[in-house]
Design a protein around this motif. Structure first.
Motif, PDB file in Angstrom:
ATOM      1  N   ILE A  60       0.965  -1.173  -0.102  1.00 22.89           N
ATOM      2  CA  ILE A  60      -0.173   0.127   0.100  1.00 22.89           C
ATOM      3  C   ILE A  60       0.827   1.293  -0.131  1.00 22.89           C
ATOM      4  O   ILE A  60       1.688   1.392   0.931  1.00 22.89           O
ATOM      5  CB  ILE A  60      -0.967   0.107   1.023  1.00 22.89           C
ATOM      6  N   VAL A  61       0.567   2.195  -0.904  1.00 26.03           N
ATOM      7  CA  VAL A  61       1.355   3.418  -0.970  1.00 26.03           C
ATOM      8  C   VAL A  61       0.434   4.565  -0.905  1.00 26.03           C
ATOM      9  O   VAL A  61      -0.655   4.494  -1.773  1.00 26.03           O
ATOM     10  CB  VAL A  61       2.126   3.660  -2.399  1.00 26.03           C
ATOM     11  N   THR A  90      -0.032  -4.649 -11.796  1.00 26.67           N
ATOM     12  CA  THR A  90      -0.151  -4.663 -13.133  1.00 26.67           C
ATOM     13  C   THR A  90      -1.781  -4.680 -13.552  1.00 26.67           C
ATOM     14  O   THR A  90      -2.628  -5.314 -12.804  1.00 26.67           O
ATOM     15  CB  THR A  90       0.119  -5.980 -13.735  1.00 26.67           C
ATOM     16  N   GLY A  91      -1.902  -3.990 -14.847  1.00 23.15           N
ATOM     17  CA  GLY A  91      -3.363  -3.808 -15.258  1.00 23.15           C
ATOM     18  C   GLY A  91      -4.464  -2.778 -14.528  1.00 23.15           C
ATOM     19  O   GLY A  91      -5.379  -2.872 -14.940  1.00 23.15           O
ATOM     20  N   SER A  92      -3.786  -2.165 -13.568  1.00 21.66           N
ATOM     21  CA  SER A  92      -4.809  -1.303 -12.747  1.00 21.66           C
ATOM     22  C   SER A  92      -4.992   0.087 -13.342  1.00 21.66           C
ATOM     23  O   SER A  92      -3.927   0.402 -14.000  1.00 21.66           O
ATOM     24  CB  SER A  92      -4.363  -1.338 -11.186  1.00 21.66           C
ATOM     25  N   MET A  93      -5.848   0.740 -13.175  1.00 21.91           N
ATOM     26  CA  MET A  93      -6.028   2.092 -13.691  1.00 21.91           C
ATOM     27  C   MET A  93      -6.395   2.831 -12.348  1.00 21.91           C
ATOM     28  O   MET A  93      -7.500   2.520 -11.801  1.00 21.91           O
ATOM     29  CB  MET A  93      -6.987   2.162 -14.709  1.00 21.91           C
ATOM     30  N   LEU A 168      -2.152   0.564  -4.654  1.00 16.93           N
ATOM     31  CA  LEU A 168      -1.539  -0.845  -4.515  1.00 16.93           C
ATOM     32  C   LEU A 168      -0.415  -0.995  -5.471  1.00 16.93           C
ATOM     33  O   LEU A 168      -0.558  -0.571  -6.702  1.00 16.93           O
ATOM     34  CB  LEU A 168      -2.589  -2.087  -4.710  1.00 16.93           C
ATOM     35  N   THR A 169       0.546  -1.498  -5.038  1.00 23.53           N
ATOM     36  CA  THR A 169       1.682  -1.842  -5.878  1.00 23.53           C
ATOM     37  C   THR A 169       2.185  -3.369  -5.608  1.00 23.53           C
ATOM     38  O   THR A 169       2.004  -3.833  -4.549  1.00 23.53           O
ATOM     39  CB  THR A 169       3.092  -0.810  -5.582  1.00 23.53           C
ATOM     40  N   ASN A 170       3.128  -3.847  -6.626  1.00 21.70           N
ATOM     41  CA  ASN A 170       3.697  -5.235  -6.366  1.00 21.70           C
ATOM     42  C   ASN A 170       5.146  -5.042  -5.944  1.00 21.70           C
ATOM     43  O   ASN A 170       5.689  -5.750  -5.561  1.00 21.70           O
ATOM     44  CB  ASN A 170       3.566  -5.816  -7.660  1.00 21.70           C
TER      45      ASN A 170
END
Length: 171
Positions: A60-61, A90-93, A168-170
């Motif tokens: 979480i950022v 990936t794939g988020s907007m 959210l980030t990976n």
């Protein structure tokens, strides 16, 4: 180290995060700022996005971007773009809120500011800045338009732009 200690030491710059990042630490960072023809003289602590911060807690950022246009010598003609501190999943907007205090001598509740949205498109850290406007006359839907010099207002070296959000980030 406290989980939420403010760590803002280090040499800031547009090259990336500085200070002591860690679990929930507040980190100063200078995201890139770009637009067609945009020219500014600021570097280090006078870089337009110097007073920007993020906190990363696992995936979480949360971020807060402040863009001071006081060192701009040419506002350019293109859409203003800044960036997120980490690549979203990936794939988020994502769609973040913001505003521009165009004229600090005016009451922002009456005049002197613009409501903004910062849109992130999939597989990039870029945030395209848009302002909100009515699609037509009274009682019409609200839509977005590209935020740039003179669109919808003339920006000056007194203008400050603020954007914040959580994603959210990976990484």
């Amino acid at each position: 180290m406290s989980r939420f200690t403010n760590h803002t030491d280090g040499t800031p710059g547009p090259q990336g995060p500085t200070g002591e990042p860690g679990y929930g630490a507040l980190t100063r960072w200078s995201p890139n700022l770009k637009a067609t023809g945009l020219i500014f003289t600021g570097t280090g602590s006078s870089y337009p996005t110097y007073n920007s911060y993020y906190a990363k807690n696992g995936h979480i950022v949360s971020f807060w971007i402040q863009i001071d246009l006081d060192t701009v010598t040419n506002f350019g003609t293109g859409q203003y773009i800044t960036e997120l501190p980490f690549m979203p999943i990936t794939g988020s907007m994502n769609h973040f809120s913001g505003w521009a205090l165009v004229d600090p001598t005016q009451n922002p509740d009456l005049a002197g500011h613009v409501v903004l949205n910062a849109d992130h498109l999939t597989n990039t850290k870029d945030l395209d800045l848009h302002y909100l406007k009515q699609a037509g006359g009274a009682k019409t839907a609200i839509m977005e338009a590209m935020f740039s010099q003179t669109n919808p207002v003339t920006l000056t070296t007194d203008t400050t732009i603020y954007i914040n959000g959580t994603y959210l980030t990976n990484e």
